[in-house]
Scaffold this motif. Structure first.
Motif, PDB file in Angstrom:
ATOM      1  N   VAL A  25       0.668  -0.966   0.042  1.00  0.00           N
ATOM      2  CA  VAL A  25       0.187  -0.004  -0.034  1.00  0.00           C
ATOM      3  C   VAL A  25       0.782   1.294   0.187  1.00  0.00           C
ATOM      4  O   VAL A  25       0.611   2.280  -0.889  1.00  0.00           O
ATOM      5  CB  VAL A  25      -0.897   0.123   1.292  1.00  0.00           C
ATOM      6  CG1 VAL A  25      -1.755   1.429   1.371  1.00  0.00           C
ATOM      7  CG2 VAL A  25      -2.096  -1.069   1.000  1.00  0.00           C
ATOM      8  N   TYR A  26       1.941   1.248   0.842  1.00  0.00           N
ATOM      9  CA  TYR A  26       2.714   2.317   0.813  1.00  0.00           C
ATOM     10  C   TYR A  26       3.502   2.747  -0.530  1.00  0.00           C
ATOM     11  O   TYR A  26       3.870   3.770  -0.741  1.00  0.00           O
ATOM     12  CB  TYR A  26       3.821   2.372   1.999  1.00  0.00           C
ATOM     13  CG  TYR A  26       3.394   2.541   3.447  1.00  0.00           C
ATOM     14  CD1 TYR A  26       2.150   3.097   3.650  1.00  0.00           C
ATOM     15  CD2 TYR A  26       4.104   2.128   4.441  1.00  0.00           C
ATOM     16  CE1 TYR A  26       1.691   3.389   4.866  1.00  0.00           C
ATOM     17  CE2 TYR A  26       3.637   2.154   5.750  1.00  0.00           C
ATOM     18  CZ  TYR A  26       2.379   2.979   5.980  1.00  0.00           C
ATOM     19  OH  TYR A  26       1.990   3.162   7.242  1.00  0.00           O
ATOM     20  N   ARG A  27       4.118   1.666  -1.237  1.00  0.00           N
ATOM     21  CA  ARG A  27       4.627   1.837  -2.561  1.00  0.00           C
ATOM     22  C   ARG A  27       3.685   2.217  -3.284  1.00  0.00           C
ATOM     23  O   ARG A  27       3.994   3.410  -4.252  1.00  0.00           O
ATOM     24  CB  ARG A  27       5.210   0.517  -2.969  1.00  0.00           C
ATOM     25  CG  ARG A  27       6.423  -0.023  -2.448  1.00  0.00           C
ATOM     26  CD  ARG A  27       6.754  -1.177  -3.229  1.00  0.00           C
ATOM     27  NE  ARG A  27       6.171  -2.354  -2.935  1.00  0.00           N
ATOM     28  CZ  ARG A  27       6.152  -3.120  -2.125  1.00  0.00           C
ATOM     29  NH1 ARG A  27       7.055  -3.166  -1.243  1.00  0.00           N
ATOM     30  NH2 ARG A  27       5.376  -4.441  -2.213  1.00  0.00           N
ATOM     31  N   PRO A  32       3.118  11.248  -5.867  1.00  0.00           N
ATOM     32  CA  PRO A  32       2.335  12.337  -5.904  1.00  0.00           C
ATOM     33  C   PRO A  32       1.038  12.342  -6.871  1.00  0.00           C
ATOM     34  O   PRO A  32       0.018  12.572  -6.677  1.00  0.00           O
ATOM     35  CB  PRO A  32       3.150  13.473  -6.292  1.00  0.00           C
ATOM     36  CG  PRO A  32       4.377  13.082  -6.135  1.00  0.00           C
ATOM     37  CD  PRO A  32       4.716  11.886  -6.250  1.00  0.00           C
ATOM     38  N   ALA A  33       1.257  11.331  -7.999  1.00  0.00           N
ATOM     39  CA  ALA A  33       0.209  11.564  -9.119  1.00  0.00           C
ATOM     40  C   ALA A  33      -0.739  10.458  -8.612  1.00  0.00           C
ATOM     41  O   ALA A  33      -2.043  10.591  -8.537  1.00  0.00           O
ATOM     42  CB  ALA A  33       0.708  10.963 -10.211  1.00  0.00           C
ATOM     43  N   LEU A  67      -3.145   4.355 -12.332  1.00  0.00           N
ATOM     44  CA  LEU A  67      -4.365   3.453 -11.962  1.00  0.00           C
ATOM     45  C   LEU A  67      -4.130   2.051 -11.807  1.00  0.00           C
ATOM     46  O   LEU A  67      -4.611   1.455 -10.835  1.00  0.00           O
ATOM     47  CB  LEU A  67      -5.569   3.785 -12.858  1.00  0.00           C
ATOM     48  CG  LEU A  67      -6.185   5.404 -12.850  1.00  0.00           C
ATOM     49  CD1 LEU A  67      -7.047   5.394 -14.185  1.00  0.00           C
ATOM     50  CD2 LEU A  67      -7.193   5.417 -11.748  1.00  0.00           C
ATOM     51  N   ASN A  68      -3.508   1.426 -12.887  1.00  0.00           N
ATOM     52  CA  ASN A  68      -3.139   0.270 -12.650  1.00  0.00           C
ATOM     53  C   ASN A  68      -2.227  -0.177 -11.373  1.00  0.00           C
ATOM     54  O   ASN A  68      -2.619  -1.269 -10.545  1.00  0.00           O
ATOM     55  CB  ASN A  68      -2.225  -0.208 -13.588  1.00  0.00           C
ATOM     56  CG  ASN A  68      -2.129  -1.775 -13.993  1.00  0.00           C
ATOM     57  OD1 ASN A  68      -3.449  -2.363 -13.926  1.00  0.00           O
ATOM     58  ND2 ASN A  68      -1.022  -2.248 -14.294  1.00  0.00           N
ATOM     59  N   VAL A  69      -1.355   0.662 -10.916  1.00  0.00           N
ATOM     60  CA  VAL A  69      -0.483   0.484  -9.572  1.00  0.00           C
ATOM     61  C   VAL A  69      -1.505   0.555  -8.418  1.00  0.00           C
ATOM     62  O   VAL A  69      -1.480  -0.456  -7.644  1.00  0.00           O
ATOM     63  CB  VAL A  69       0.523   1.524  -9.458  1.00  0.00           C
ATOM     64  CG1 VAL A  69       1.248   1.356  -7.966  1.00  0.00           C
ATOM     65  CG2 VAL A  69       1.567   1.420 -10.690  1.00  0.00           C
TER      66      VAL A  69
END
Length: 138
Positions: A25-27, A32-33, A67-69
């Motif tokens: 989750v942190y990654r 910023p985006a 969005l994929n990340v």
């Protein structure tokens, strides 16, 4: 001493699965985006990529990658309608991450404030930390 219990938990008592989940989750939140995308989605029930692109100074391909990340980290849910994907925040995963972050940061911040000079092993050898004489904490 034998028979006494140590009030401190074992220093090697770690929860690797929870660390992996929290790190994932942190990654995902580490750009910023992606934070801007979540902020944008927080103000609406759902949005397609094009809706988000119109609100951010980023190319469509860049927004799609971010969005994929977020989706791979479980922070977004995606519903496909025809040729477009509609995204919304996965509140269940986000709330779990908030709780895990709170628990983790509370535990870490409750650590005793031990001066670095006390971080030498019993033989007086350096344990790999910055030697006390080189610290700027004094």
């Amino acid at each position: 001493m034998i028979g006494q219990t140590d009030p401190q938990p074992d220093a090697c008592d770690v929860r690797p699965n929870s660390f992996e989940d929290l790190a994932r989750v942190y990654r995902a939140l580490g750009h910023p985006a992606r934070l801007a995308i979540l902020d944008n989605l927080a103000n609406r029930s759902q949005a397609c990529c094009g809706d988000i692109v119109r609100c951010l100074p980023l190319a469509q391909s860049t927004v799609s990658q971010h969005l994929n990340v977020l989706k791979e980290a479980g922070l977004l849910e995606c519903r496909v309608e025809g040729r477009s994907c509609h995204y919304r925040i996965n509140l269940s995963v986000l709330r779990q991450a908030v709780g895990a972050s709170h628990d983790y940061l509370s535990a870490v911040s409750a650590a005793p404030d031990i001066p670095l000079v006390e971080c030498l092993d019993q033989t007086g050898s350096d344990t790999g930390l910055i030697p006390a004489k080189e610290t700027a904490f004094d």
